[in-house]
Design an enzyme around this catalytic site. Sequence first.
Site, short mmCIF file in Angstrom:
data_model
loop_
_atom_site.label_atom_id
_atom_site.label_comp_id
_atom_site.label_asym_id
_atom_site.label_seq_id
_atom_site.Cartn_x
_atom_site.Cartn_y
_atom_site.Cartn_z
N LYS A 22 -23.51 40.57 -81.18
CA LYS A 22 -23.98 41.96 -81.10
C LYS A 22 -22.81 42.93 -81.29
O LYS A 22 -22.90 43.90 -82.05
CB LYS A 22 -24.62 42.22 -79.72
CG LYS A 22 -24.83 43.69 -79.41
CD LYS A 22 -25.43 43.93 -78.05
CE LYS A 22 -24.45 44.00 -76.91
NZ LYS A 22 -23.78 45.29 -76.70
N ASN A 23 -21.70 42.66 -80.60
CA ASN A 23 -20.60 43.61 -80.60
C ASN A 23 -19.79 43.59 -81.89
O ASN A 23 -18.89 44.42 -82.08
CB ASN A 23 -19.71 43.39 -79.38
CG ASN A 23 -20.45 43.79 -78.10
OD1 ASN A 23 -21.54 44.38 -78.16
ND2 ASN A 23 -19.87 43.47 -76.95
N CYS A 116 -22.18 55.54 -68.25
CA CYS A 116 -23.31 54.60 -68.17
C CYS A 116 -23.18 53.79 -66.90
O CYS A 116 -22.23 53.99 -66.13
CB CYS A 116 -23.40 53.74 -69.42
SG CYS A 116 -22.24 52.40 -69.46
N ARG A 397 -31.20 44.00 -74.97
CA ARG A 397 -30.21 44.70 -75.80
C ARG A 397 -29.21 43.73 -76.40
O ARG A 397 -28.65 44.00 -77.47
CB ARG A 397 -29.44 45.72 -74.94
CG ARG A 397 -30.30 46.86 -74.46
CD ARG A 397 -29.48 47.90 -73.77
NE ARG A 397 -28.38 48.29 -74.66
CZ ARG A 397 -27.39 49.09 -74.31
NH1 ARG A 397 -27.34 49.58 -73.09
NH2 ARG A 397 -26.44 49.40 -75.15
C1 EPZ Z 1 -16.99 47.34 -76.13
O1 EPZ Z 1 -17.30 48.59 -75.51
C2 EPZ Z 1 -18.21 46.48 -75.93
N1 EPZ Z 1 -19.37 47.11 -76.54
C3 EPZ Z 1 -18.47 46.24 -74.45
O2 EPZ Z 1 -19.57 45.35 -74.32
C4 EPZ Z 1 -17.22 45.60 -73.83
O3 EPZ Z 1 -17.42 45.48 -72.45
C5 EPZ Z 1 -16.00 46.47 -74.11
O4 EPZ Z 1 -15.85 46.72 -75.53
C6 EPZ Z 1 -14.71 45.85 -73.60
O5 EPZ Z 1 -14.53 44.59 -74.17
C7 EPZ Z 1 -19.62 46.92 -77.83
O6 EPZ Z 1 -18.86 46.32 -78.56
C8 EPZ Z 1 -20.88 47.50 -78.37
P1 EPZ Z 1 -13.74 50.03 -74.62
P2 EPZ Z 1 -16.36 49.86 -75.71
O7 EPZ Z 1 -13.60 51.30 -75.35
O8 EPZ Z 1 -15.76 49.80 -77.05
C9 EPZ Z 1 -11.92 53.02 -71.40
C10 EPZ Z 1 -21.67 44.62 -73.58
O9 EPZ Z 1 -22.15 44.29 -72.48
N2 EPZ Z 1 -11.88 54.06 -72.45
O10 EPZ Z 1 -12.87 48.89 -75.06
O11 EPZ Z 1 -17.14 51.05 -75.33
C11 EPZ Z 1 -13.35 52.66 -70.98
O12 EPZ Z 1 -13.87 53.59 -70.05
C12 EPZ Z 1 -20.77 45.83 -73.69
O13 EPZ Z 1 -21.92 44.02 -74.63
C13 EPZ Z 1 -11.24 55.26 -72.20
O14 EPZ Z 1 -10.71 55.49 -71.11
O15 EPZ Z 1 -15.27 49.56 -74.61
C14 EPZ Z 1 -13.17 51.27 -70.41
O16 EPZ Z 1 -12.74 51.37 -69.09
C15 EPZ Z 1 -20.61 46.54 -72.40
N3 EPZ Z 1 -11.24 56.22 -73.18
C16 EPZ Z 1 -12.03 50.69 -71.26
O17 EPZ Z 1 -11.40 51.82 -71.90
C17 EPZ Z 1 -11.81 56.02 -74.41
O18 EPZ Z 1 -11.77 56.91 -75.26
C18 EPZ Z 1 -12.46 49.72 -72.35
O19 EPZ Z 1 -13.52 50.31 -73.09
C19 EPZ Z 1 -12.43 54.77 -74.66
C20 EPZ Z 1 -12.45 53.81 -73.67
#
Ligand code: EPZ
Length: 422
Positions: A22-23, A116, A397
């Site tokens: 999915k990701n 979220c 999802r």
């Molecule tokens: C991706 O989300 C995945 N989603 C998530 O999977 C996964 O948990 C995550 O990466 C970490 O591996 C998809 O690929 C669709 P991040 P993403 O930006 O890209 C912080 C699932 O269950 N952050 O790497 O949104 C953020 O708050 C989902 O399949 C900032 O602070 O995750 C988090 O604490 C859930 N500022 C951390 O970084 C920003 O601008 C990592 O988030 C962006 C992120």
Amino acid sequence: MYAFKINGGRTLSGQVQVKGAKNAILPLMAAALLTDEPITLHNISYLSDVLTLSDLLTSMGASVVQDADSITIQCSQITCTTASYDYVSKMRATFWVLGPLLGRFHQAKVSLPGGCAIGARPVDLYIKALEKMGATIEIDNGYVVAKGPLHAAEISFPKISVGATHNTIMAAVLTPGITVIHNPALEPEAVDLIRLLQKMGADIQGVGTRTLTITGVSKLHGTDYAVISDRIETATFAVATALTRGRVMIKGGDISLMQSVAETLYPSQIELTQTQDGLLVDATHANLVATPITTSEYPGFPTDSQPLLTTMLSVAKGDSLVTERIYENRFMHVPELNRMGANIQIIDNKNILIHGVSELSGATVTSSDLRGGIGLVLAGLVAKGESIVQRVYHIDRGYHRVEEKLTALGADIVRFKQEKKG
Ligand code: EPZ
């Protein structure tokens, strides 16, 4: 709303097919916005998140054709560069159209995703990277209104973000000059996006390292691409097999994408054998034992697998400390697990201490997010008696008809419609 009814205690055996991640599918679909030629993605699973992004792309003027195992997206007649709140509030990955829209059309209006259930999840890193590339960005009524054209830049992420990495790469591939990205995500799904973009004609060097060098090209072209297998779905079936002391061939499973998870299974004498077809999991001689887990960015232990292992360790011998370093609110399934007889102490929002119990008992529990929800299903598979897992739309999802796959392996699980209460 639908729920699952599970009668625990069945041993899983046989084989199950895992499809594209999915990701990975989601950013790869967004990348189709970068060319007017068709992009065909194979190994597709029609998860509800995939359908949401299909709908968004269609609303922008893209043609999206779905076949049994593949999806073809052509963005030759994009008439709208807006992603409304209706889409982004359903799934935050729709926000990822921002980078490719800005890179190709020099404009985009995309709703802010907001927080979220699992955490605040800001988008500051996305915005700062695009501003460094010359975008003018205003926040207007909950929307990011971004204008280009972009120029090449040197970007250093202070923190690793999968989505900000995807977004910045997609913004840079059509931008003239050499863009350098320091500290990108190395998650297999981010590498998969780069591989697709390279097949489309993008010039990206340093794949798999902490520095990417992207030389903008004037045009990208269409291609065919097979999406990498879903490492989290593979881990899900591996844990289900472990919990039920079963033996299952996970077709399409790839252990090289989930070494850190494999390392938490080995101490419990779960045998993992990679074959050409997939990953064979043999837990017939398993002896589940406590194992500490700390989530972190790839190649560390994935946060998306944390709820799966939390369930497994809740019935392992001894005490396991689980530390969540990616999200501030990813233990919502824990109180529900405790209602099923687990003994898990929430120390704070980053740490839990699992005191292994000898068995779980069936209960009615509620999913509050995708991975926590599937963690509860795993608990139901091994709990004594009947469990009801509510709000399975969270699970849909990321898992396509998971109850059918589990039933084929011997589980007793059915989906049913719950009457509205009150
Ligand atoms: C991706 O989300 C995945 N989603 C998530 O999977 C996964 O948990 C995550 O990466 C970490 O591996 C998809 O690929 C669709 P991040 P993403 O930006 O890209 C912080 C699932 O269950 N952050 O790497 O949104 C953020 O708050 C989902 O399949 C900032 O602070 O995750 C988090 O604490 C859930 N500022 C951390 O970084 C920003 O601008 C990592 O988030 C962006 C992120």
